[in-house]
Design a protein around this motif. Structure first.
Motif, PDB file in Angstrom:
ATOM      1  N   PRO A  97      36.347  53.684  32.982  1.00  0.00           N
ATOM      2  CA  PRO A  97      35.224  52.808  32.628  1.00  0.00           C
ATOM      3  C   PRO A  97      35.624  51.380  32.237  1.00  0.00           C
ATOM      4  CG  PRO A  97      34.964  54.958  31.589  1.00  0.00           C
ATOM      5  CD  PRO A  97      36.325  54.937  32.219  1.00  0.00           C
ATOM      6  N   GLY A  98      36.823  51.189  31.674  1.00  0.00           N
ATOM      7  CA  GLY A  98      37.234  49.867  31.229  1.00  0.00           C
ATOM      8  C   GLY A  98      38.182  49.163  32.179  1.00  0.00           C
ATOM      9  N   THR A  99      38.246  49.630  33.400  1.00  0.00           N
ATOM     10  CA  THR A  99      39.186  49.086  34.379  1.00  0.00           C
ATOM     11  C   THR A  99      38.478  48.202  35.396  1.00  0.00           C
ATOM     12  OG1 THR A  99      40.554  51.070  34.169  1.00  0.00           O
ATOM     13  CG2 THR A  99      40.926  49.722  36.104  1.00  0.00           C
ATOM     14  N   ILE A 100      39.162  47.124  35.787  1.00  0.00           N
ATOM     15  CA  ILE A 100      38.702  46.273  36.881  1.00  0.00           C
ATOM     16  C   ILE A 100      39.791  46.275  37.945  1.00  0.00           C
ATOM     17  CG2 ILE A 100      38.004  43.947  37.584  1.00  0.00           C
ATOM     18  CD1 ILE A 100      37.099  43.472  34.681  1.00  0.00           C
ATOM     19  N   HIS A 101      39.410  46.547  39.176  1.00  0.00           N
ATOM     20  CA  HIS A 101      40.359  46.629  40.282  1.00  0.00           C
ATOM     21  C   HIS A 101      40.275  45.365  41.134  1.00  0.00           C
ATOM     22  CE1 HIS A 101      41.142  50.970  39.662  1.00  0.00           C
ATOM     23  NE2 HIS A 101      39.949  50.892  39.095  1.00  0.00           N
ATOM     24  N   VAL A 102      41.438  44.907  41.577  1.00  0.00           N
ATOM     25  CA  VAL A 102      41.512  43.704  42.401  1.00  0.00           C
ATOM     26  C   VAL A 102      42.427  43.946  43.594  1.00  0.00           C
ATOM     27  CG1 VAL A 102      41.078  42.174  40.437  1.00  0.00           C
ATOM     28  CG2 VAL A 102      43.435  42.680  41.107  1.00  0.00           C
ATOM     29  N   LYS A 103      42.250  43.086  44.599  1.00  0.00           N
ATOM     30  CA  LYS A 103      43.066  43.153  45.809  1.00  0.00           C
ATOM     31  C   LYS A 103      44.098  42.032  45.754  1.00  0.00           C
ATOM     32  CE  LYS A 103      42.703  42.995  50.822  1.00  0.00           C
ATOM     33  NZ  LYS A 103      41.789  42.882  51.964  1.00  0.00           N
ATOM     34  N   GLY A 104      45.352  42.394  46.019  1.00  0.00           N
ATOM     35  CA  GLY A 104      46.418  41.397  46.038  1.00  0.00           C
ATOM     36  C   GLY A 104      47.667  41.917  45.372  1.00  0.00           C
ATOM     37  N   ASP A 105      48.754  41.204  45.580  1.00  0.00           N
ATOM     38  CA  ASP A 105      50.027  41.591  44.990  1.00  0.00           C
ATOM     39  C   ASP A 105      50.018  41.337  43.491  1.00  0.00           C
ATOM     40  OD1 ASP A 105      51.020  42.270  47.513  1.00  0.00           O
ATOM     41  OD2 ASP A 105      51.856  40.268  47.837  1.00  0.00           O
ATOM     42  N   THR A 106      50.574  42.257  42.742  1.00  0.00           N
ATOM     43  CA  THR A 106      50.673  42.129  41.294  1.00  0.00           C
ATOM     44  C   THR A 106      51.525  40.908  40.952  1.00  0.00           C
ATOM     45  OG1 THR A 106      50.609  44.538  41.162  1.00  0.00           O
ATOM     46  CG2 THR A 106      51.305  43.359  39.182  1.00  0.00           C
ATOM     47  N   PRO A 107      51.077  40.109  39.986  1.00  0.00           N
ATOM     48  CA  PRO A 107      51.900  38.956  39.584  1.00  0.00           C
ATOM     49  C   PRO A 107      53.277  39.420  39.114  1.00  0.00           C
ATOM     50  CG  PRO A 107      49.754  38.887  38.509  1.00  0.00           C
ATOM     51  CD  PRO A 107      49.854  40.210  39.193  1.00  0.00           C
ATOM     52  N   ASN A 108      54.311  38.664  39.470  1.00  0.00           N
ATOM     53  CA  ASN A 108      55.663  38.993  39.021  1.00  0.00           C
ATOM     54  C   ASN A 108      55.843  38.683  37.548  1.00  0.00           C
ATOM     55  OD1 ASN A 108      56.553  39.785  41.578  1.00  0.00           O
ATOM     56  ND2 ASN A 108      56.997  37.678  42.147  1.00  0.00           N
ATOM     57  N   LYS A 109      55.212  37.611  37.118  1.00  0.00           N
ATOM     58  CA  LYS A 109      55.379  37.174  35.735  1.00  0.00           C
ATOM     59  C   LYS A 109      54.144  36.394  35.298  1.00  0.00           C
ATOM     60  CE  LYS A 109      58.581  34.885  32.664  1.00  0.00           C
ATOM     61  NZ  LYS A 109      59.827  34.166  32.513  1.00  0.00           N
ATOM     62  N   ILE A 110      53.726  36.657  34.081  1.00  0.00           N
ATOM     63  CA  ILE A 110      52.659  35.887  33.440  1.00  0.00           C
ATOM     64  C   ILE A 110      53.262  35.372  32.146  1.00  0.00           C
ATOM     65  CG2 ILE A 110      50.388  36.008  32.361  1.00  0.00           C
ATOM     66  CD1 ILE A 110      49.741  38.243  34.402  1.00  0.00           C
ATOM     67  N   LYS A 111      53.065  34.104  31.882  1.00  0.00           N
ATOM     68  CA  LYS A 111      53.720  33.499  30.719  1.00  0.00           C
ATOM     69  C   LYS A 111      52.693  32.992  29.702  1.00  0.00           C
ATOM     70  CE  LYS A 111      54.253  29.125  33.236  1.00  0.00           C
ATOM     71  NZ  LYS A 111      53.238  29.372  34.199  1.00  0.00           N
ATOM     72  N   VAL A 112      53.170  32.708  28.510  1.00  0.00           N
ATOM     73  CA  VAL A 112      52.332  32.058  27.507  1.00  0.00           C
ATOM     74  C   VAL A 112      51.885  30.730  28.111  1.00  0.00           C
ATOM     75  CG1 VAL A 112      52.333  30.948  25.250  1.00  0.00           C
ATOM     76  CG2 VAL A 112      53.438  33.174  25.537  1.00  0.00           C
ATOM     77  N   GLY A 113      50.598  30.471  28.037  1.00  0.00           N
ATOM     78  CA  GLY A 113      50.027  29.267  28.633  1.00  0.00           C
ATOM     79  C   GLY A 113      49.399  29.508  29.994  1.00  0.00           C
ATOM     80  N   SER A 114      49.645  30.674  30.608  1.00  0.00           N
ATOM     81  CA  SER A 114      48.984  31.008  31.867  1.00  0.00           C
ATOM     82  C   SER A 114      47.487  31.119  31.636  1.00  0.00           C
ATOM     83  CB  SER A 114      49.507  32.343  32.425  1.00  0.00           C
ATOM     84  OG  SER A 114      50.805  32.202  32.941  1.00  0.00           O
ATOM     85  N   VAL A 115      46.707  30.723  32.641  1.00  0.00           N
ATOM     86  CA  VAL A 115      45.249  30.711  32.542  1.00  0.00           C
ATOM     87  C   VAL A 115      44.669  31.802  33.439  1.00  0.00           C
ATOM     88  CG1 VAL A 115      43.156  29.363  32.948  1.00  0.00           C
ATOM     89  CG2 VAL A 115      45.185  28.265  31.987  1.00  0.00           C
ATOM     90  N   LEU A 116      43.770  32.599  32.885  1.00  0.00           N
ATOM     91  CA  LEU A 116      43.045  33.627  33.626  1.00  0.00           C
ATOM     92  C   LEU A 116      41.587  33.197  33.675  1.00  0.00           C
ATOM     93  CD1 LEU A 116      43.189  37.457  33.208  1.00  0.00           C
ATOM     94  CD2 LEU A 116      41.008  36.279  33.098  1.00  0.00           C
ATOM     95  N   SER A 117      41.034  33.151  34.889  1.00  0.00           N
ATOM     96  CA  SER A 117      39.626  32.838  35.081  1.00  0.00           C
ATOM     97  C   SER A 117      38.974  33.910  35.940  1.00  0.00           C
ATOM     98  CB  SER A 117      39.468  31.490  35.815  1.00  0.00           C
ATOM     99  OG  SER A 117      40.076  30.455  35.107  1.00  0.00           O
ATOM    100  N   ILE A 118      37.685  34.070  35.750  1.00  0.00           N
ATOM    101  CA  ILE A 118      36.882  34.908  36.651  1.00  0.00           C
ATOM    102  C   ILE A 118      35.836  33.989  37.229  1.00  0.00           C
ATOM    103  CG2 ILE A 118      35.394  36.929  36.880  1.00  0.00           C
ATOM    104  CD1 ILE A 118      36.769  38.011  34.301  1.00  0.00           C
ATOM    105  N   LYS A 119      35.794  33.975  38.574  1.00  0.00           N
ATOM    106  CA  LYS A 119      34.905  33.055  39.281  1.00  0.00           C
ATOM    107  C   LYS A 119      33.891  33.832  40.094  1.00  0.00           C
ATOM    108  CE  LYS A 119      38.579  29.656  39.612  1.00  0.00           C
ATOM    109  NZ  LYS A 119      39.430  28.839  40.490  1.00  0.00           N
ATOM    110  N   ARG A 120      32.721  33.232  40.215  1.00  0.00           N
ATOM    111  CA  ARG A 120      31.646  33.801  41.021  1.00  0.00           C
ATOM    112  C   ARG A 120      31.337  32.831  42.150  1.00  0.00           C
ATOM    113  NH1 ARG A 120      27.560  36.839  37.959  1.00  0.00           N
ATOM    114  NH2 ARG A 120      29.270  38.312  38.164  1.00  0.00           N
ATOM    115  N   ILE A 121      31.276  33.374  43.353  1.00  0.00           N
ATOM    116  CA  ILE A 121      30.989  32.536  44.528  1.00  0.00           C
ATOM    117  C   ILE A 121      29.503  32.281  44.631  1.00  0.00           C
ATOM    118  CG2 ILE A 121      31.112  32.439  47.041  1.00  0.00           C
ATOM    119  CD1 ILE A 121      33.612  34.197  46.842  1.00  0.00           C
TER     120      ILE A 121
END
Length: 121
Positions: A97-121
């Protein structure tokens, strides 16, 4: 395209990068319980302006991942706790129930300062 959610990662739990090797990204807002913080990518927590749906786009530092499935409480959990498990497996139905699935390769690294956005077309 409009942004329905945006946040910046402020801390990376000691074991959080291990989840990336299993095609998962686990997020939680600042102030997460200490026993969970070690396993999460901690973020500043933005405002979710609409429920997330399949067809929206996850953007991490300019790399886009189409959202393929959204668990029934994922939007609520993100809005209230900043907590979501992102799965990079392109599943058509949410595993939990709390999972969101996406298509694409898993990021190799996410760092402090990385930005996550969710966009709607």
């Amino acid at each position: 395209m409009s942004i329905i959610y945006q946040t910046t990662f402020s801390k990376i739990g000691e074991f959080a990068p291990d989840a990336l090797t299993e095609n998962m990204l686990i997020t939680f807002k600042q102030g997460a319980p200490a026993d969970l913080e070690d396993y999460c990518f901690i973020h500043s927590h933005g405002e979710l302006t609409a429920d997330i749906q399949a067809g929206d786009i996850l953007d991490i530092d300019g790399i886009c991942y189409p959202i393929t499935a959204v668990g029934e409480v994922a939007s609520f959990n993100l809005k209230e706790l900043g907590h979501v498990t992102w799965r990079f497996d392109a599943a058509a139905e949410a595993e939990y129930p709390g999972t969101i699935h996406v298509k694409g390769d898993t990021p190799n690294k996410i760092k402090v300062g990385s930005v996550l956005s969710i966009k709607r077309i």
